[in-house]
Enzyme design. Structure first.
Site, PDB file in Angstrom:
ATOM      1  N   SER A  18       0.853  -1.189   0.000  1.00 40.46           N
ATOM      2  CA  SER A  18       0.000   0.000   0.000  1.00 40.46           C
ATOM      3  C   SER A  18       0.887   1.235   0.000  1.00 40.46           C
ATOM      4  CB  SER A  18      -0.846  -0.024   1.269  1.00 40.46           C
ATOM      5  OG  SER A  18      -1.163   1.279   1.675  1.00 40.46           O
ATOM      6  N   SER A  19       0.337   2.337  -0.487  1.00 40.40           N
ATOM      7  CA  SER A  19       1.144   3.566  -0.551  1.00 40.40           C
ATOM      8  C   SER A  19       1.397   4.172   0.842  1.00 40.40           C
ATOM      9  CB  SER A  19       0.471   4.599  -1.457  1.00 40.40           C
ATOM     10  OG  SER A  19      -0.811   4.914  -0.964  1.00 40.40           O
ATOM     11  N   CYS A  20       0.699   3.666   1.869  1.00 43.30           N
ATOM     12  CA  CYS A  20       0.912   4.235   3.205  1.00 43.30           C
ATOM     13  C   CYS A  20       2.218   3.771   3.848  1.00 43.30           C
ATOM     14  CB  CYS A  20      -0.257   3.934   4.125  1.00 43.30           C
ATOM     15  SG  CYS A  20      -0.355   2.211   4.542  1.00 43.30           S
ATOM     16  N   TYR A  37      -0.139  -0.954  10.366  1.00 47.37           N
ATOM     17  CA  TYR A  37      -0.348  -1.606   9.056  1.00 47.37           C
ATOM     18  C   TYR A  37       0.873  -1.374   8.158  1.00 47.37           C
ATOM     19  CZ  TYR A  37      -2.461  -2.440   4.457  1.00 47.37           C
ATOM     20  OH  TYR A  37      -2.739  -2.895   3.186  1.00 47.37           O
ATOM     21  N   LYS A  42       3.460  -4.083   6.401  1.00 44.20           N
ATOM     22  CA  LYS A  42       3.683  -4.158   4.948  1.00 44.20           C
ATOM     23  C   LYS A  42       5.161  -3.928   4.613  1.00 44.20           C
ATOM     24  CE  LYS A  42      -0.292  -5.330   3.340  1.00 44.20           C
ATOM     25  NZ  LYS A  42      -0.451  -6.580   2.571  1.00 44.20           N
ATOM     26  N   HIS A  91     -12.701   2.616   3.431  1.00 37.81           N
ATOM     27  CA  HIS A  91     -11.929   3.756   2.950  1.00 37.81           C
ATOM     28  C   HIS A  91     -12.888   4.843   2.477  1.00 37.81           C
ATOM     29  CE1 HIS A  91      -8.535   0.885   2.815  1.00 37.81           C
ATOM     30  NE2 HIS A  91      -7.861   1.966   3.133  1.00 37.81           N
TER      31      HIS A  91
HETATM   32  P1  GDP Z   1      -6.168   6.997   4.280  1.00 37.30           P
HETATM   33  O1  GDP Z   1      -5.925   7.242   2.813  1.00 37.30           O
HETATM   34  O2  GDP Z   1      -5.287   5.936   4.851  1.00 37.30           O
HETATM   35  O3  GDP Z   1      -6.133   8.260   5.076  1.00 37.30           O
HETATM   36  O4  GDP Z   1      -7.610   6.335   4.418  1.00 37.30           O
HETATM   37  P2  GDP Z   1      -9.126   6.717   4.080  1.00 37.30           P
HETATM   38  O5  GDP Z   1      -9.453   6.342   2.675  1.00 37.30           O
HETATM   39  O6  GDP Z   1      -9.963   6.055   5.128  1.00 37.30           O
HETATM   40  O7  GDP Z   1      -9.261   8.290   4.259  1.00 37.30           O
HETATM   41  C1  GDP Z   1      -8.792   9.204   3.337  1.00 37.30           C
HETATM   42  C2  GDP Z   1      -9.228  10.615   3.685  1.00 37.30           C
HETATM   43  O8  GDP Z   1     -10.638  10.759   3.457  1.00 37.30           O
HETATM   44  C3  GDP Z   1      -8.964  11.039   5.122  1.00 37.30           C
HETATM   45  O9  GDP Z   1      -8.558  12.382   5.119  1.00 37.30           O
HETATM   46  C4  GDP Z   1     -10.361  10.909   5.744  1.00 37.30           C
HETATM   47  O10 GDP Z   1     -10.553  11.749   6.869  1.00 37.30           O
HETATM   48  C5  GDP Z   1     -11.238  11.375   4.591  1.00 37.30           C
HETATM   49  N1  GDP Z   1     -12.643  10.971   4.686  1.00 37.30           N
HETATM   50  C6  GDP Z   1     -13.703  11.802   4.494  1.00 37.30           C
HETATM   51  N2  GDP Z   1     -14.850  11.178   4.710  1.00 37.30           N
HETATM   52  C7  GDP Z   1     -14.548   9.882   5.008  1.00 37.30           C
HETATM   53  C8  GDP Z   1     -15.340   8.746   5.328  1.00 37.30           C
HETATM   54  O11 GDP Z   1     -16.582   8.783   5.383  1.00 37.30           O
HETATM   55  N3  GDP Z   1     -14.662   7.578   5.553  1.00 37.30           N
HETATM   56  C9  GDP Z   1     -13.294   7.491   5.482  1.00 37.30           C
HETATM   57  N4  GDP Z   1     -12.715   6.321   5.691  1.00 37.30           N
HETATM   58  N5  GDP Z   1     -12.527   8.570   5.217  1.00 37.30           N
HETATM   59  C10 GDP Z   1     -13.139   9.756   4.996  1.00 37.30           C
END
Ligand code: GDP
Length: 313
Positions: free
Chosen positions: A108-110, A137, A141, A180
């Site tokens: 993953s890119s994280c 996580y 990875k 996500h």
């Molecule tokens: P990340 O890429 O590891 O940070 O994972 P996420 O895909 O869960 O979140 C990406 C970004 O989208 C973060 O800044 C979250 O705060 C934002 N975000 C906005 N609304 C949502 C939501 O309903 N669910 C999730 N998971 N993220 C959200």
């Protein structure tokens, strides 16, 4: 990759594994090996090693992992670290013991440092501190990448690591607490539309930037790399373009047909400000993403479990 090769795809019910299976089947690979959790527990070292020793696949794709969005990663820190370490250690070492020469590990890119220069090149790995919300996580990875690298160095295996950006598509997780952002927003906008709400809630400030790749494009890249016999170090898989969460939220509203407004819940974390992958290594290997974000979103929405298409009159 020979069409007669025996290929073991782990995590075949998940979003990534199911896309790899679809892509392999479409290309005529018909000796695919899959096992559900009830038949093979990937946390069980003995069972995994016995299975690999018995089946002796030619290729292994590790798409099995404990995955989730920002909140799940942050709250189930022990589970994310422990389960991912075990899954990859059992599979990689077991594959080696069974004489499997070629394996692909999905990350993953994280895994990259939180504040590294953008777009992110593969060589930035381990050059700085990680984003806190998903550090366990990411550490698991990174250990998987190092396992692959180490078996290659010590035992001349060809175990490659592929680092996809944020993925979405069929078989995604739409649970609002553990998903996500993209599937979460599709579901929230859909439900807001059905209820006739005036607004829908997006976490954080809306300013973080994220890159999104349609999962069938990822599967295509993985098979392309295996077919080419790529045996280099890790490689990023992305589109090379990102959007703000605000832009994403607006495009989702458009695709779903929800005509309200967005409100931001700033009590939720933003996570890393930006993680755009540099995809030049992959481009040099002859691959680029095909599915535009809006088109991929439309397909994801259509295949979402809660979405029943309007019947034809
Ligand atoms: P990340 O890429 O590891 O940070 O994972 P996420 O895909 O869960 O979140 C990406 C970004 O989208 C973060 O800044 C979250 O705060 C934002 N975000 C906005 N609304 C949502 C939501 O309903 N669910 C999730 N998971 N993220 C959200």
């Amino acid at each position: 990759m020979d069409r007669n090769a025996k290929i073991f795809v782990t995590g075949h019910r998940g979003m990534v594994g199911s896309a790899i299976v679809r892509r392999l089947q479409a290309a005529g690979y018909d000796r695919l090996l899959t096992r559900g959790r009830e038949d093979l527990d990937l946390l069980d070292q003995r069972a995994v090693h016995a299975f690999l020793a018995h089946e002796k696949p030619d290729y292994v794709f590790i798409a099995a992992a404990k995955v989730g969005g920002i909140q799940a990663n942050d709250q189930q820190r022990a589970d994310f670290l422990y389960q991912n370490l075990l899954i990859e250690a059992n599979l990689i070492h077991g594959a080696h013991l069974a004489g499997v020469q070629r394996l692909m590990f999905l990350g993953s890119s994280c895994i990259y440092p939180r504040d590294c220069p953008q777009p992110i090149k593969e060589e930035y790995l381990l050059t700085g501190p990680l984003e806190q919300t998903n550090e366990p996580y990411a550490i698991a990875k990174i250990a998987g990448i190092k396992l692959c690298e180490s078996y290659n160095r010590q035992y001349a295996r060809q175990y490659v690591s592929v680092m996809p950006t944020n993925l979405y598509g069929p078989n995604d997780n739409y649970d609002l607490l553990s998903s996500h952002v993209l599937p979460a927003l599709i579901r929230k906008a859909h439900e807001a539309k059905l209820r006739g709400d005036a607004e829908y809630v997006v976490w954080g400030s809306g300013t973080p930037r994220r890159e999104f790749l349609y999962v069938d494009d990822l599967a295509d890249a993985c098979v392309h790399l295996m077919e080419r016999g790529y045996d280099g170090p890790l490689v990023n898989v992305g589109t090379g373009e990102d959007v703000t969460i605000r832009e994403l939220a607006e495009t989702v509203m458009d695709v779903v047909g929800f005509r309200g407004r967005v409100v931001y819940d700033r009590s939720k974390p933003d996570g890393t400000p930006r993680k755009l992958l540099d995809v030049s290594r992959l481009a040099a290997l002859g691959w680029k993403a095909r599915t535009p974000l809006r088109e991929g979103m439309r397909r994801a929405y259509e295949s979402a479990p809660f979405h029943s298409p309007v019947a034809n009159p």
